[in-house]
Design a protein around this motif. Sequence first.
Motif, PDB file in Angstrom:
ATOM      1  N   ASN B 156       8.869  16.827 -16.641  1.00  0.00           N
ATOM      2  CA  ASN B 156       7.490  16.967 -16.194  1.00  0.00           C
ATOM      3  C   ASN B 156       7.022  15.677 -15.529  1.00  0.00           C
ATOM      4  OD1 ASN B 156       4.614  17.062 -16.160  1.00  0.00           O
ATOM      5  ND2 ASN B 156       4.687  18.697 -17.686  1.00  0.00           N
ATOM      6  N   HIS B 157       6.803  15.720 -14.205  1.00  0.00           N
ATOM      7  CA  HIS B 157       6.441  14.504 -13.475  1.00  0.00           C
ATOM      8  C   HIS B 157       5.040  14.024 -13.765  1.00  0.00           C
ATOM      9  CE1 HIS B 157       9.915  15.534 -10.857  1.00  0.00           C
ATOM     10  NE2 HIS B 157      10.043  14.227 -10.870  1.00  0.00           N
ATOM     11  N   VAL B 158       4.214  14.928 -14.297  1.00  0.00           N
ATOM     12  CA  VAL B 158       2.843  14.524 -14.588  1.00  0.00           C
ATOM     13  C   VAL B 158       2.798  13.748 -15.914  1.00  0.00           C
ATOM     14  CG1 VAL B 158       0.517  15.353 -15.007  1.00  0.00           C
ATOM     15  CG2 VAL B 158       1.920  16.448 -13.274  1.00  0.00           C
ATOM     16  N   THR B 159       3.411  14.327 -16.953  1.00  0.00           N
ATOM     17  CA  THR B 159       3.379  13.665 -18.266  1.00  0.00           C
ATOM     18  C   THR B 159       4.500  12.646 -18.435  1.00  0.00           C
ATOM     19  OG1 THR B 159       4.798  15.359 -19.229  1.00  0.00           O
ATOM     20  CG2 THR B 159       2.431  15.740 -19.353  1.00  0.00           C
TER      21      THR B 159
END
Lengths: 74, 403
Positions: B156-159
């Motif tokens: 997950n690139h966001v988290t």
Amino acid sequence: TPPELAQKVSESIKQAEETCADDPEGGECAAAWDEVEELSAAASHARDRKKDSDPLEEYCKDNPETDECRTYED
Amino acid sequence: MAISSLHATTSLHSPCTTNTSFRQNQVIFFTTRSSRRGSTRHGGARTFQVSCSVDKPVVIGLAADSGCGKSTFMRRLTSVFGGAAEPPKGGNPDSNTLISDTTTVICLDDYHSLDRTGRKEKGVTALDPRANDFDLMYEQVKAIKEGKAIEKPIYNHVTGLLDPPELIQPPKIFVIEGLHPMFDERVRDLLDFSIYLDISDEVKFAWKIQRDMAERGHSLESIKASIEARKPDFDAFIDPQKQYADAVIEVLPTQLIPDDNEGKVLRVKLIMKEGVKNFNPVYLFDEGSSITWVPCGRKLTCSYPGIKFAYGPDTYFGNEVSVLEMDGQFDRLDELIYVESHLSNLSTKFYGEVTQQMLKHADFPGSNNGTGLFQTIIGLKIRDLYEQIIAERAGAPTEAAKV
């Protein structure tokens, strides 16, 4: 950019600048800027997605049979 | 769903005929290895049990530093095959995977062995092989290639965390996109075709400025620092992969405008390896000769700075290659079609297909220069390669059974 991501980006930049001030050659410095790159790329993708998305198109993708989404071909 | 028994001469391939809107994913049945081994051979007639399954996919590798997600190249590629690529419906909204009717694109960041915190602790960038699980990458790409479904992790690139895996069914065309598609030799050997997107430092800097300057917190200095801090790992681990690529798209600053530093007009080289199975390089006028061509003149009027082409043989890291180069920009439709009509071996199915594909995505970055043109051409080449491989397999079912 979605505010949460924008926040992450600016924080990571500050973080990277601090880490590298102590040890510019070390792995931690490279890792910190790599994180900035990763978050900047994610922010850019998020902006693109937002640009592309049209609320009606999104709705019609999942509900093509509704009245608003009917299409006619002559 | 059909179970058919075939003789050695008939085609092994009756692709699952799907009804109208059914996604191929939903009617897939995969054959397990044991049923294949169950094929008996008696004298001349050979029978196979074949269930309605996806043929073994064609696997493409794309090395790019732009992070994953809807990269322009991927959108052009899936468009050539028809259909739009979208994230898997109903799954993790932060999935990096894209699925269309024929193509599935996965992001190799999903094989990170260290998440963001882990990398920070160890002082390691995502470019470093130590942050990636090549054993898992190899296992899973191999499984897909054999026609099996996989449970693939999600990064997950966001988290910055590794999320629970998602189920990926083998598609017709499987694309692995990311930083290290050609790093591990075992994975390299699984690729039917590989592409490396080589952006020069000046262009990378100009693009990142365009991308990040609007971002609060970023400045010219921070953008520069980020590129420079990543450069050692990039040069050590990512850049060397280009010697293995079947096609390299190299993006350089233009030579048509002196001292241009805006990175808007680009000089793009399509470096194509010779002798690659099922891949015939594009050429200009006369294959194997060297040519410089400026299409702008009496028949075609171009606006500043114009268009310049070059083509010729060369060597690249010890390999024989053919290089097609375009410097400048397309301003009008007729420029595009004029250029297309003079290129050969494009693998188009009809005259004007390249132009049509470019126009279809006129809003994509690079649509007016060599990046869009060559990405589109590579897309057509991959379609050609795919069709050749399928035709080959149809002609040799005995070979397929041995796998």
